[in-house]
Design a protein around this motif. Structure first.
Motif, PDB file in Angstrom:
ATOM      1  N   VAL A  65       8.621 -10.132  65.254  1.00 17.36           N
ATOM      2  CA  VAL A  65       8.984 -11.501  64.902  1.00 17.36           C
ATOM      3  C   VAL A  65       8.592 -12.406  66.067  1.00 17.36           C
ATOM      4  O   VAL A  65       9.035 -12.206  67.194  1.00 17.36           O
ATOM      5  N   GLY A  66       7.744 -13.368  65.781  1.00 22.52           N
ATOM      6  CA  GLY A  66       7.277 -14.224  66.869  1.00 22.52           C
ATOM      7  C   GLY A  66       7.564 -15.698  66.700  1.00 22.52           C
ATOM      8  O   GLY A  66       7.481 -16.457  67.659  1.00 22.52           O
ATOM      9  N   CYS A  67       7.875 -16.120  65.476  1.00 21.25           N
ATOM     10  CA  CYS A  67       8.071 -17.568  65.310  1.00 21.25           C
ATOM     11  C   CYS A  67       9.084 -17.918  64.234  1.00 21.25           C
ATOM     12  O   CYS A  67       9.647 -19.002  64.250  1.00 21.25           O
ATOM     13  N   GLU A  68       9.285 -17.043  63.277  1.00 24.74           N
ATOM     14  CA  GLU A  68      10.224 -17.273  62.171  1.00 24.74           C
ATOM     15  C   GLU A  68       9.909 -18.552  61.404  1.00 24.74           C
ATOM     16  O   GLU A  68      10.787 -19.150  60.811  1.00 24.74           O
ATOM     17  N   GLN A  69       8.670 -18.966  61.441  1.00 30.28           N
ATOM     18  CA  GLN A  69       8.276 -20.110  60.622  1.00 30.28           C
ATOM     19  C   GLN A  69       6.918 -19.899  59.961  1.00 30.28           C
ATOM     20  O   GLN A  69       6.272 -20.856  59.552  1.00 30.28           O
ATOM     21  N   GLY A  70       6.489 -18.642  59.907  1.00 28.06           N
ATOM     22  CA  GLY A  70       5.292 -18.329  59.140  1.00 28.06           C
ATOM     23  C   GLY A  70       3.975 -18.551  59.850  1.00 28.06           C
ATOM     24  O   GLY A  70       2.916 -18.348  59.260  1.00 28.06           O
ATOM     25  N   VAL A  71       4.003 -18.930  61.107  1.00 29.40           N
ATOM     26  CA  VAL A  71       2.772 -19.342  61.766  1.00 29.40           C
ATOM     27  C   VAL A  71       2.062 -18.219  62.509  1.00 29.40           C
ATOM     28  O   VAL A  71       0.840 -18.136  62.510  1.00 29.40           O
ATOM     29  N   CYS A  72       2.811 -17.318  63.143  1.00 28.99           N
ATOM     30  CA  CYS A  72       2.177 -16.401  64.096  1.00 28.99           C
ATOM     31  C   CYS A  72       1.630 -15.132  63.443  1.00 28.99           C
ATOM     32  O   CYS A  72       0.748 -14.489  63.990  1.00 28.99           O
ATOM     33  N   GLY A  73       2.173 -14.746  62.313  1.00 25.13           N
ATOM     34  CA  GLY A  73       1.655 -13.574  61.610  1.00 25.13           C
ATOM     35  C   GLY A  73       2.138 -12.236  62.131  1.00 25.13           C
ATOM     36  O   GLY A  73       1.781 -11.193  61.568  1.00 25.13           O
ATOM     37  N   ALA A  74       2.950 -12.219  63.180  1.00 21.81           N
ATOM     38  CA  ALA A  74       3.392 -10.944  63.749  1.00 21.81           C
ATOM     39  C   ALA A  74       4.245 -10.150  62.766  1.00 21.81           C
ATOM     40  O   ALA A  74       4.334  -8.924  62.854  1.00 21.81           O
ATOM     41  N   CYS A  75       4.860 -10.846  61.809  1.00 24.17           N
ATOM     42  CA  CYS A  75       5.815 -10.199  60.902  1.00 24.17           C
ATOM     43  C   CYS A  75       5.165  -9.758  59.604  1.00 24.17           C
ATOM     44  O   CYS A  75       5.864  -9.378  58.664  1.00 24.17           O
ATOM     45  N   THR A  76       3.839  -9.834  59.530  1.00 22.69           N
ATOM     46  CA  THR A  76       3.153  -9.567  58.263  1.00 22.69           C
ATOM     47  C   THR A  76       3.395  -8.135  57.768  1.00 22.69           C
ATOM     48  O   THR A  76       3.220  -7.169  58.519  1.00 22.69           O
TER      49      THR A  76
ATOM     50  N   THR B  47       2.253 -10.405  53.246  1.00 24.41           N
ATOM     51  CA  THR B  47       3.289 -11.447  53.158  1.00 24.41           C
ATOM     52  C   THR B  47       3.948 -11.618  54.521  1.00 24.41           C
ATOM     53  O   THR B  47       4.084 -10.660  55.269  1.00 24.41           O
ATOM     54  N   ARG B  48       4.359 -12.840  54.805  1.00 23.74           N
ATOM     55  CA  ARG B  48       5.142 -13.092  56.017  1.00 23.74           C
ATOM     56  C   ARG B  48       6.587 -12.673  55.764  1.00 23.74           C
ATOM     57  O   ARG B  48       7.288 -13.323  54.980  1.00 23.74           O
ATOM     58  N   SER B  49       7.025 -11.626  56.434  1.00 24.53           N
ATOM     59  CA  SER B  49       8.389 -11.162  56.134  1.00 24.53           C
ATOM     60  C   SER B  49       9.455 -12.085  56.708  1.00 24.53           C
ATOM     61  O   SER B  49      10.614 -11.995  56.339  1.00 24.53           O
ATOM     62  N   CYS B  50       9.082 -13.006  57.595  1.00 27.83           N
ATOM     63  CA  CYS B  50      10.074 -13.963  58.099  1.00 27.83           C
ATOM     64  C   CYS B  50      10.341 -15.075  57.098  1.00 27.83           C
ATOM     65  O   CYS B  50      11.290 -15.819  57.245  1.00 27.83           O
ATOM     66  N   LEU B  51       9.472 -15.190  56.084  1.00 28.80           N
ATOM     67  CA  LEU B  51       9.634 -16.278  55.114  1.00 28.80           C
ATOM     68  C   LEU B  51      10.083 -15.775  53.746  1.00 28.80           C
ATOM     69  O   LEU B  51       9.904 -16.444  52.740  1.00 28.80           O
TER      70      LEU B  51
HETATM   71  S1  FES Z   1       7.454 -14.336  62.691  1.00 33.07           S
HETATM   72 FE1  FES Z   1       5.724 -15.579  62.980  1.00 33.07          FE
HETATM   73  S2  FES Z   1       4.911 -15.558  60.985  1.00 33.07           S
HETATM   74 FE2  FES Z   1       6.726 -14.522  60.708  1.00 33.07          FE
END
Ligand code: FES
Ligand code: FAD
Ligand code: FES
Lengths: 793, 161, 287
Positions: B41-52, B60-64
């Motif tokens: 988890v890197g941003c929790e707003q869908g931008v960084c892609g670490a949670c894909t 899918t972005r799992s943070c969203l």
């Molecule tokens: S945590 Fe960055 S896109 Fe989901």
């Protein structure tokens, strides 16, 4: 080759040094099986979130946490005043930076908040979401104070003084005056001048800052899991400010998700977390989420530099003068201070060139903005860009090709050792060799021709060069001399086990740059075993030797040398034992590929596992007067020079869309001399990553504050970091001038990319714009700035 | 404590049921409830892609996504794709080319790159860069990642013949 | 960055949804793809008491052509839009716009209806809909109503959808003979919201364009049609002079809002550049 000593340590048989060995131990990361600090769960672990000041400058009148305390799952709410009873404040100054001053900073603000985002109260709860629920319900009354947000006026008479007890907002000033600059300008045919601006930006590590503090009251032990570059430094600071015995503190860095200088500082919220753990007698975890990281992770750059340079028609630079102003935070960051970046600008600017008349001044002022401190390449991008920018201006002024001006003024390759304007010595650099290699690699002449042809068609391409020097392998003169407990030395302990396996524990730390891999390569080579037989332990103050860690491009040069020395001694010890077992002179033996061999014939004599078996289980069969030692520790600190300088050169090729102001980065080339290269692929990785970070600052990244000290783009969508598609491929070549200060000869390479890229990009854009009499000088170079330069908006 | 909702999902081939708050993101569900910490988890707003991750067959972005929303769904994470060997070649190429430094972006990068190569193993460098442009990597400067993806694509094309 | 606490219901039918909306009123929030909503929840910029998940509503799904209209269900995911043959054939403007919206992983979940209902001034799809003269089908307690796109976008994140209503679908007149589409936008980074974007439609007769619709996004608080610029072009063979007239006319059409990185003047300038590029594309056959 009968004499072992003639065999260089670096090219022993089966040496891994100089080879692109894939990093051992990273398949874990590829399978998602790493252990980052956020992956750790401890029994009774609580989570803290902070109520943070919405104001950049205010007095705290009252804090009402009643409603927050009622939230189910909230464990405790702690204010700055309460926490100050557990943790003492700190002051970020270094005694060798004369005149530097800063105010005491608390883990949580006590009376006064000095930047938007400073913690005002901590909510400890069962989980992070509940902690945030609590934070929302805390009510704080503030008395707002005037906000000092403009560095240009921070020292003016009528400007509010952030810390009245300090007298003014000046944190540090440094001046250097060498030769006779006025005479140099008088002698010049052209004196060019320019003002450059560098926006504030920040590190944006993909893994945010994170800490878990676990205070155990029964034995008064504190264990801290931290995503950090300098565990020993932090261990000392936790003990000092919690008034604990340092021996009772252990700092463990598991996998670190990027650091770049962001994770080498004393963050107030992390200190608060440690104090909270002590207060609550249980583990407490804090993760700076992405909204918090933008307002609390250190920022860097934010310089305004007015620079002048004199040049003769024949291309000889006669002298240089500049005035650098930088606005840092309300406190100087602890313990490295917020003065180093400006100091580096004074020390480094124009460093690749032979001119002898140099006048530099740097002023560091306090602002009510987030704290600033050392971030990858500290000062270098500024020093490099202002010098390279003004050199290109000078080249245009006299109508000379920029490559030619550099050739004319770069320090000759045979002029070393060379004493720079800063008074520091360059041991051995290779500017001309690098320049030649670069021009050839990029087909400079071909590109120039293409440029001319395309211009005819209204396509504006530009080529930008940036020669540079980089400070690496700092000695104690960097921090230790200023009174900070920041170690400039590193140590490595190697141990051979009964099966011939070797464990190396090192005080340098891994954050992805490959410190563990390099240690393994050096140890495997110097002991004489396969790299698969070497395990590396790092990032744990309890089990590694004391040392500095990873910063200022020092890990390989210093920690690597310690590894080499430890490995060599272990090999020697093995030979003595094997000699006794084989009735042979130790000097007639060597260790290669995990086997003791005859040094002359390479004939295999004894497996290391046999040596190990005898030492550990049948010591009775060895001579009585031989005490086998299969554990060896060695340390290293640079002594000959305060810093080991490296050099290199970069080039960028860009195309500017003069209608939109968009700049396309077509390609980048780098030639780098970092001495002995242990692992070319890892060095190239550092350079490429560094270049793109530098490009970020030049093209995209900017912490935009308004006049009230409010950060306008404190999230990942509005703060733009470089993404894949806009970034170019980067071609790299090497020259090698090893340092003689160490046997390994390695210099640092972690920051060079970031150092040169902004200047090279700027020069490329300005080269493209030059036929249109337009020029940019204010990073980041957004389309709007390019359009303004073109007079289109 | 607020209401708990049942969530039954198939994760990396195994069914699991948990009762969670509605506000729990799928990324936190995977990391905290299931201890599958490879999803970052890197941003929790869908931008960084670490949670894909892959949800019902699509990246899918799992943070969203909230875990409750995934009820009945099928999720694949980097751990699962490692165990079943689907991305083994890509992992090997990343390793050999040093296309990871800190490794924090890597799981999301691998999953995204794998998706691209499934659609288009002959993707050009420019196409690779474009497809990966939603995944942030601070360490590598991307070049080595593009190399590794390109190499894997070529291998897959060769293997498919 | 953890969302505040909320209740959750996944509705199974349109009547059930409308019931919950009436019952919970302002406390409720619809979640479709969540790709715009969840970030605001995680940042605690929004705190609904209950989240109504509409992803199970079959009534809101599907793409179909009927009676001269292309009907796109609100729950159509961006990726579905991108690979739909109907969309490519009947509303190529949408197909052109799609690759510019975010990234594959976000297009997996983000919905067409969510993007329209969210009415982000920087979003591509609302501007496309405006250029396409679409209409919106909205359901409420009193049944369905249809709103012309010209009356739909009210301002920054504001639309004609009432709190107790839901967007069901958009209906777009199918591509007419001689109609062409062109799309372009200027972004700092691929997949970001644009600095300025332009979705355009026109009828083309050789070099002569008519019925030109230049729909700008990321310029004002909602997508805006540049009427004066269109007038400058309509019925004339597109040449340098006509282009310049259209670009000049934009001054009357647009009242740009500055953003963090760009002043209003820059946005106007960039809008002019895009106008030139997009009109040229239209004249030369669409992208
Ligand atoms: S945590 Fe960055 S896109 Fe989901
Ligand atoms: C990193 C990132 C980049 C992005 N880049 C872009 C981009 O470049 N361009 C772009 O256009 N978008 C972009 N988006 C947003 C994305 O396209 C969203 O999917 C879209 O805007 C909203 O659709 P959704 O289904 O996700 O809506 P949700 O997030 O579920 O909902 C958004 C809003 O609409 C309401 N809503 C949703 N559906 C309905 C309905 N049927 N009836 C009534 N109200 C409804 C919700 O209540 C909510 O208020 C980006 C998103 C992310 C995370
Ligand atoms: S490897 Fe560190 S962020 Fe990509």
């Amino acid at each position: 080759m009968s004499d072992n000593s003639t065999l260089s340590e670096l090219d022993r048989p089966n040496s891994y040094i100089g080879r692109s060995v894939p990093r051992p131990n990273i398949r874990r990361l590829l399978e998602g099986r790493g252990t980052y600090t956020d992956d750790i769960v401890l029994p009774r672990m609580a989570h803290v979130a902070f109520h943070r000041s919405p104001h950049a400058h205010a007095m705290i009148k009252s804090i009402n946490s009643e409603a927050a305390a009622q939230v189910p799952g909230v464990i405790r709410i702690v204010t700055g005043r309460e926490l100050a009873e557990v943790m003492t404040p700190w002051v970020g100054v270094l005694s060798h930076l004369a005149g530097m001053k800063s105010a005491p900073q608390h883990a949580i603000a006590v009376n006064q908040v000095c930047w938007q985002g400073e913690a005002v109260a901590a909510v400890v709860a069962e989980n992070r979401a509940v902690a945030e629920d609590g934070v929302e319900l805390i009510e704080v009354e503030y008395d707002e104070l005037p906000v000092v947000a403009d560095m240009e006026t921070a020292l003016d008479e009528g400007t509010h003084v952030i810390h009245p007890e300090l007298g003014d907002n000046l944190i540090f000033q440094r001046e250097l005056d060498v030769g006779d600059v006025d005479a140099a300008f008088a002698e010049a045919d052209e004196v060019v001048e320019e003002t450059y601006r560098f926006g504030r930006h920040t590190g944006v590590t993909t893994e945010p800052r994170i800490i878990i503090a676990d205070y155990e009251p029964a034995e008064d032990n504190l264990t801290v899991y931290l995503s950090s570059q300098a565990p020993h430094m932090m261990k000392n600071l936790y003990a000092k400010h919690l008034d604990m015995e340092e021996d009772k503190v252990r700092v463990i860095c598991k996998d670190v998700g990027g650091s770049f200088g962001i994770k080498v500082h004393t963050y107030a919220d992390e200190m608060a977390t440690v104090a909270l753990s002590k207060l609550l007698k249980r583990p407490v975890k804090f993760l700076a989420d992405r909204l918090e990281s933008f307002v609390t992770d250190i920022h860097a750059r934010d310089h305004r530099v007015k620079i002048r340079l004199g040049i003769k028609k024949d291309g000889t630079i006669t002298g240089m003068e500049f005035d650098d102003l930088t606005g840092v935070g309300p406190y100087s960051m602890y313990p490295r201070t917020s003065g180093i970046e400006a100091n580096q600008v004074v020390v480094l600017t124009g460093g690749p060139y032979t001119f002898k008349n140099y006048r530099a001044k740097a002023t560091v002022v306090a602002l009510n903005l987030n704290l600033m401190c050392q971030y990858r390449a500290v000062g270098h991008p500024i020093a490099c860009a202002i010098a390279e920018g003004i050199v290109d201006d000078a080249a245009r002024a006299i109508g000379m090709d920029p490559a030619e001006v550099r050739r004319k003024n770069l320090i000759p390759d045979d002029a070393y050792p060379y004493i720079a304007n800063s008074g520091l010595t360059y041991e051995k650099l290779s500017h001309h060799q690098c320049l030649d290699k670069l021009l050839e690699m990029m087909d400079y002449d071909g590109l120039r021709q293409e440029q001319a042809e395309l211009r005819e068609k209204g396509v504006y391409r530009g080529i930008g060069l940036a020669s540079m020097i980089e400070v690496t392998n700092p000695s104690p003169m960097f921090y230790g001399a200023g009174g900070a407990f920041i170690s400039a030395q590193d140590g490595v302990t190697v141990r051979m086990d009964h099966n011939g396996g070797v464990t190396a524990s090192t005080s340098i730390t891994e954050q992805g740059q490959g410190a563990d891999a390099i240690t393994a390569q050096i140890v495997a080579s110097s002991v004489g075993v396969d790299i698969e037989k070497v395990r590396v332990v790092s990032g744990d103050t309890e089990v590694t030797p004391y040392g500095g860690g990873t910063w200022a491009s020092r890990a390989t040069g210093i920690g690597g040398e310690a590894a080499l020395r430890a490995g060599k001694q272990l090999r020697q010890n093995i030979k003595v034992i094997a000699g006794a077992m084989l009735q042979a002179e130790p000097d007639t033996l060597d260790v290669q590929g995990g086997t003791v061999v005859d040094i002359d014939t390479g004939k295999e004599r004894l497996a290391l596992s046999e040596v190990g078996r005898v030492v550990y289980f049948r010591g009775d069969t060895l001579p009585k007067d031989l005490q086998p030692e299969l554990v060896v520790s060695r340390h290293y600190v640079p002594k000959e020079f305060p810093f080991t300088f490296t050099n290199g050169i970069q080039a960028f090729h860009v195309e500017v869309d003069t209608d939109t102001g968009f700049v396309k980065l077509l390609k980048c080339w780098v030639v780098e001399d970092c001495g002995t290269v242990i692992n070319p692929q890892l060095v190239d990785g550092q350079i490429r990553g560094g270049v793109i970070q530098g490009v970020g600052g030049a093209m995209l990244e900017h912490c935009i504050y308004d006049d009230n000290g409010q950060l306008q783009n404190a999230n990942m969508a509005d703060y733009m970091v470089p993404m894949a598609v806009e970034m170019p491929d980067i071609e790299i070549a090497h020259c090698s001038s090893p340092t003689k200060d160490s046997e390994l000869g390695a210099k640092g390479a972690g920051e060079a990319g970031t150092c040169g890229a902004p200047g090279a990009v700027m020069n490329a854009i300005n080269d493209a714009l030059s036929p249109l009499s337009a020029k940019v000088n204010n990073m980041p170079f957004t389309p709007e700035k390019v359009l303004k330069a073109l007079g289109k908006v | 404590m607020s209401t708990l909702y049942p969530v039954t999902v198939t994760v990396n081939g195994s069914p699991v049921t948990r009762h969670v708050e509605a506000r729990l993101s799928l990324s936190d569900f995977l990391r905290q409830e299931l201890e599958l910490t490879g999803t970052h988890v890197g941003c929790e707003q869908g931008v960084c892609g670490a949670c894909t991750v892959r949800l019902d067959g699509r990246i899918t972005r799992s943070c969203l996504v909230f875990a409750v929303q995934a009820d009945g769904g099928e999720i694949e994470t980097v751990e699962g794709l490692s165990d079943n060997g689907e991305i083994d070649d890509l992992q090997t190429a990343f390793h050999e080319r040093n296309a990871l430094q800190c490794g924090y972006c890597t799981p999301g990068m691998l999953i995204t790159a794998n998706e691209l190569l499934k659609k288009n193993p002959s993707a050009s460098r420019a196409e690779i860069r474009e497809e990966l442009s939603g995944n942030y990597c601070r360490c590598t400067g991307y070049h080595a990642i593009v190399d590794a993806v390109e190499t894997t694509g070529r291998q897959r094309q060769g293997g498919a013949k | 960055m953890k969302a505040p606490s909320f209740d959750y219901v996944k509705v199974q039918s349109l009547p059930e949804l409308l019931g919950v909306l009436v019952e919970r009123g302002d406390d409720a929030k619809i979640i479709a793809g969540g790709q715009s909503l969840v970030p605001t929840l995680n940042m605690r910029l929004s705190a609904p008491e209950i989240l109504i998940d509409i992803n199970g509503l079959e009534e809101l799904k599907g793409i179909a052509v009927a009676d001269g209209y292309l009907r796109i269900g609100a729950l159509t995911r961006h990726y579905e839009l991108g690979r739909s043959d109907e969309v490519a054939a009947h509303a190529p403007l949408l197909a052109q716009a799609l690759p510019h919206i975010a990234h594959e992983a976000i297009r997996s979940r983000g919905t067409f209806g969510g993007s329209i209902a969210n009415a982000d001034p920087a979003a591509e799809l609302p501007a496309c809909l405006l250029a396409l003269r679409g209409r919106l089908v909205i359901a409420g307690q009193n049944g369905e109503r249809t709103v012309d796109v010209a009356d739909f976008f009210h301002g920054l994140y504001e639309t004609a959808i009432e709190p107790e209503e839901v967007l069901v679908a958009a209906e777009i007149p199918v591509l007419g003979g001689g109609e062409r589409a062109a799309f372009d936008e200027l972004v700092m980074r691929h997949g970001d919201y644009a600095i300025v974007g332009l979705a355009a439609m026109a009828k083309a007769d050789g070099e002569i364009l008519s019925d030109v619709r230049l729909s700008f996004f990321s310029v004002e608080g909602k997508p805006v049609l540049a009427a004066a610029a269109a007038d400058a072009v309509n019925g004339k063979p597109l040449n340098e002079e006509v282009l310049q007239a259209a670009q000049a006319a934009l001054e009357n059409d647009l009242d740009p809002l500055s953003d963090l990185y760009n002043t209003a003047a820059t946005k106007l300038h960039l809008a002019r550049v895009l106008t030139g590029r997009v009109l040229s594309k239209l004249a030369s056959g669409g992208a």
